[in-house]
Design a protein around this motif. Structure first.
Motif, mmCIF file in Angstrom:
data_model
loop_
_atom_site.group_PDB
_atom_site.id
_atom_site.type_symbol
_atom_site.label_atom_id
_atom_site.label_comp_id
_atom_site.label_asym_id
_atom_site.label_seq_id
_atom_site.Cartn_x
_atom_site.Cartn_y
_atom_site.Cartn_z
ATOM 1 N N ALA A 1 0.624 4.193 -2.814
ATOM 2 C CA ALA A 1 0.585 5.566 -2.286
ATOM 3 C C ALA A 1 1.618 6.398 -3.221
ATOM 4 O O ALA A 1 1.268 7.517 -3.844
ATOM 5 C CB ALA A 1 0.459 5.825 -1.083
ATOM 6 N N TYR A 2 2.781 5.876 -3.154
ATOM 7 C CA TYR A 2 3.973 6.403 -3.897
ATOM 8 C C TYR A 2 3.974 6.671 -5.445
ATOM 9 O O TYR A 2 3.975 7.634 -5.917
ATOM 10 C CB TYR A 2 5.178 5.791 -3.385
ATOM 11 C CG TYR A 2 6.288 6.610 -3.670
ATOM 12 C CD1 TYR A 2 6.995 7.944 -3.442
ATOM 13 C CD2 TYR A 2 7.302 5.780 -4.558
ATOM 14 C CE1 TYR A 2 7.838 8.280 -4.104
ATOM 15 C CE2 TYR A 2 8.597 6.270 -5.068
ATOM 16 C CZ TYR A 2 8.826 7.571 -4.982
ATOM 17 O OH TYR A 2 10.123 8.149 -5.331
ATOM 18 N N ASP B 1 5.136 2.802 9.172
ATOM 19 C CA ASP B 1 5.147 2.940 7.852
ATOM 20 C C ASP B 1 6.579 3.373 7.257
ATOM 21 O O ASP B 1 6.976 3.251 6.528
ATOM 22 C CB ASP B 1 4.142 3.719 7.432
ATOM 23 C CG ASP B 1 2.678 3.158 7.292
ATOM 24 O OD1 ASP B 1 2.815 2.012 7.522
ATOM 25 O OD2 ASP B 1 1.579 3.683 7.336
ATOM 26 N N HIS C 1 0.763 -1.201 -0.025
ATOM 27 C CA HIS C 1 0.060 0.000 0.080
ATOM 28 C C HIS C 1 0.905 1.122 0.073
ATOM 29 O O HIS C 1 0.287 2.289 -0.514
ATOM 30 C CB HIS C 1 -0.960 0.109 1.157
ATOM 31 C CG HIS C 1 -0.275 0.260 2.398
ATOM 32 N ND1 HIS C 1 0.608 -0.823 3.251
ATOM 33 C CD2 HIS C 1 -0.138 1.243 3.361
ATOM 34 C CE1 HIS C 1 0.964 -0.467 4.212
ATOM 35 N NE2 HIS C 1 0.699 0.860 4.609
ATOM 36 N N LEU C 2 2.042 1.363 0.608
ATOM 37 C CA LEU C 2 3.002 2.278 0.446
ATOM 38 C C LEU C 2 3.576 2.498 -0.895
ATOM 39 O O LEU C 2 3.611 3.956 -1.374
ATOM 40 C CB LEU C 2 4.029 2.142 1.541
ATOM 41 C CG LEU C 2 3.606 1.819 2.961
ATOM 42 C CD1 LEU C 2 4.875 1.647 3.639
ATOM 43 C CD2 LEU C 2 3.045 3.215 3.569
ATOM 44 N N ASP D 1 -0.378 6.907 -6.781
ATOM 45 C CA ASP D 1 -1.161 8.146 -6.530
ATOM 46 C C ASP D 1 -0.319 9.305 -6.311
ATOM 47 O O ASP D 1 -0.609 10.626 -6.427
ATOM 48 C CB ASP D 1 -1.658 7.979 -4.703
ATOM 49 C CG ASP D 1 -2.794 7.029 -4.731
ATOM 50 O OD1 ASP D 1 -3.411 6.642 -5.863
ATOM 51 O OD2 ASP D 1 -2.894 6.609 -3.653
ATOM 52 N N LEU E 1 1.918 10.531 -4.340
ATOM 53 C CA LEU E 1 1.858 11.408 -3.161
ATOM 54 C C LEU E 1 3.484 11.497 -2.765
ATOM 55 O O LEU E 1 4.501 10.665 -2.826
ATOM 56 C CB LEU E 1 1.181 10.893 -2.154
ATOM 57 C CG LEU E 1 -0.103 10.422 -2.452
ATOM 58 C CD1 LEU E 1 -0.864 9.871 -1.075
ATOM 59 C CD2 LEU E 1 -0.923 11.969 -2.546
ATOM 60 N N LYS F 1 2.560 8.061 7.820
ATOM 61 C CA LYS F 1 1.853 8.657 8.988
ATOM 62 C C LYS F 1 2.394 8.048 10.320
ATOM 63 O O LYS F 1 2.269 8.504 11.553
ATOM 64 C CB LYS F 1 0.644 8.951 9.333
ATOM 65 C CG LYS F 1 -0.232 9.550 7.789
ATOM 66 C CD LYS F 1 0.201 10.906 7.825
ATOM 67 C CE LYS F 1 -0.302 11.635 6.590
ATOM 68 N NZ LYS F 1 0.191 13.094 6.732
ATOM 69 N N GLU G 1 3.047 12.891 2.781
ATOM 70 C CA GLU G 1 1.671 12.730 2.751
ATOM 71 C C GLU G 1 1.001 11.603 3.043
ATOM 72 O O GLU G 1 -0.050 11.448 3.591
ATOM 73 C CB GLU G 1 1.294 13.158 1.396
ATOM 74 C CG GLU G 1 1.697 14.592 0.927
ATOM 75 C CD GLU G 1 1.176 15.010 -0.511
ATOM 76 O OE1 GLU G 1 -0.031 15.432 -0.654
ATOM 77 O OE2 GLU G 1 1.749 14.817 -1.676
ATOM 78 N N PHE G 2 1.701 10.254 3.085
ATOM 79 C CA PHE G 2 1.282 9.109 3.387
ATOM 80 C C PHE G 2 1.944 8.488 4.341
ATOM 81 O O PHE G 2 1.501 7.176 4.962
ATOM 82 C CB PHE G 2 1.036 8.273 2.023
ATOM 83 C CG PHE G 2 2.376 7.893 1.297
ATOM 84 C CD1 PHE G 2 3.005 6.757 1.766
ATOM 85 C CD2 PHE G 2 2.875 8.742 0.312
ATOM 86 C CE1 PHE G 2 4.131 6.508 1.243
ATOM 87 C CE2 PHE G 2 4.115 8.155 -0.299
ATOM 88 C CZ PHE G 2 4.907 7.123 0.173
#
Length: 460
Positions: free
Chosen positions: A308-309, A325, A304-305, A312, A314, A321, A318-319
């Protein structure tokens, strides 16, 4: 700036082109070492300050201004020296011929020693010459290097496209595998051209390599190609690209636009970068003998990381958190906790991932040599090189060639087996240095030279 480079005994013929905006980076010619507490006390210090000169290179600027082995260097131009890395950075700001003032201690006496910085020598092939040029880019200029064989020319030329790092492409050490490759090419009648990345080496007035994305870097390589076409003494009809590692990813973008005589690519990838990142982690963990189930579970937990990178697009901040992670993403992308992954700005890999590499190769209308080293862990396996040769032949039958380079790793070093390569990859710096010095695969250069001869219709 490189400190303590081995100085070459070969005769070096140098041309610095007229109307230069760039100055040659200077070199002092020492090996700096950390100062121990015992050595500091002996020198009258309460705590270690500065560095110790472990070695002075013969013929260097340091020797000329009187620096001796064992001297302690406390200041450079009035600025305190904190560490070996610190003095490298301080001296790296100075150009050849620029005065340097060193505050030193020798045998308990404080001295001030002054003199000009030296010019960094390059160990060229016998009889070779080098032009230090410059390429306009981004409001400034990139340093370029054109090494030529002995003779009048015009010479066939190889444009060397380097990998992803922000390191210089001078290759000043005679033990560098790339230096040995360049010298073999030049000794066989080929000129060799390369250009520094923005902000690297002598380059000035440009963005920093560590702050740009892949598209900006690609523009730098294209600017280099245009500058090469204007060089004297080369045969632009016999201009070849050699892309090493990520340089093999850059190669099709240049070849599609400029259509050189041929393209050689080694240690590259053909798939999207996100897919490559997942595959390389899986492959290397299995090769290291880790538990397959646990390795896959770890990768899946971090998917999922990567989504997002890459998907998405990002920024990491931004992702990411949680500390968990951030640690997982650091393991996947060598994230530094700020804006860099694998030493490049995070946007570099995102823009690269968006590229359709097979589609770009389909535009290439010249012969292509796709190579895979038998023990190249970075390239994972031979499928990418074989697929590229097949892709080229599908578009233009006969233009694609696959070549297995036996017993060779990503750095062009000879390895007897994968176990030896793993030992090299995980070994101490002394072990790796010995490999670099003694294990260059000379047959690699022969393979490329033979292919270029066939393409150009000439015999070696």
């Amino acid at each position: 700036m490189r400190i303590g480079l081995l100085w070459c005994a070969l005769v070096l013929s140098v041309t610095v082109l007229q109307a230069q905006h760039l100055k040659r980076s200077g070199t002092l010619g020492i090996y700096p070492a950390a100062l121990s507490a015992t050595e500091a006390l002996k020198a009258g210090m309460d705590a270690p300050k500065g560095i110790k000169v472990a070695k002075v290179m013969p013929g260097s600027a340091a020797e000329a201004i009187g620096i001796a082995e064992g001297d302690l260097v406390l200041e450079v131009n009035g600025e305190a020296v904190e560490s070996p890395a610190g003095i490298v950075a301080q001296l790296g700001e100075l150009s050849a011929g620029e005065e340097v003032v060193l505050t030193t201690i020798r045998d308990g006496r404080k001295l001030t020693q002054t003199g000009p910085m030296g010019a960094r020598p390059l160990p060229l092939a016998p009889g070779a010459t080098i032009d230090f040029g410059e390429v306009p880019y981004g409001g400034g200029h990139l340093r370029s290097f054109l090494e030529k064989p002995q003779g009048d020319g015009p010479f066939p030329v190889i444009y060397f496209l380097q990998g992803y790092t922000c390191q210089t492409v001078e290759h000043a050490s005679p033990h560098s595998p790339m230096r040995k490759l360049f010298n073999q090419w030049v000794s066989n009648g080929y000129a060799v051209f390369r250009v520094e990345k923005p902000g690297v080496g002598d380059s000035a007035g440009t963005p920093n390599c560590e702050s740009i994305d892949f598209d900006a870097e690609l523009l730098a390589f294209k600017a280099g190609y245009k500058a090469l076409l204007k060089q004297d003494g080369i045969d632009t009809e016999q201009l070849f690209l050699y892309g090493h590692s990520l340089g093999g990813v850059v190669a099709p973008f240049l070849a599609a636009e400029f259509q050189p005589a041929g393209v050689m690519a080694y240690g590259f990838v053909l798939k999207p970068w996100k897919d490559y990142m997942f595959d390389i982690h899986w492959d290397q963990r299995i090769r290291m003998g880790e538990d397959p189930g646990q390795a896959m579970a770890d990768l899946q937990s971090g998917r999922h990381l990567l989504n997002a990178y890459f998907d998405d697009e990002l920024a990491p901040a931004e992702f990411l958190k949680t500390d968990e992670d951030r640690a997982a993403f650091a393991g996947l992308m060598s994230y530094d906790g700020q804006e860099h992954c694998f030493g490049r700005h995070y946007s570099f890999w995102q823009t690269l991932d968006r590229k359709n590499l097979p589609a770009e190769w389909q535009k290439v209308d010249c012969p292509v040599l796709a190579m895979y080293g038998e023990y190249d862990l970075a390239a994972i396996d031979d499928r990418g090189a074989k697929q590229l040769a097949g892709l080229i032949n599908r578009e233009r039958p006969g233009n694609g060639t696959f070549q297995l380079i036996e017993k060779t790793n990503h750095s062009l070093l000879k390895m007897d087996n994968f176990e030896e390569q793993l030992d090299f990859a995980t070994g101490q710096s002394e072990v790796r240095a010995a490999y670099y010095q003694n294990n260059f695969n000379d047959q690699f250069a022969d393979c490329l030279l033979n292919w270029m001869s066939r393409v150009s219709g000439k015999t070696r």
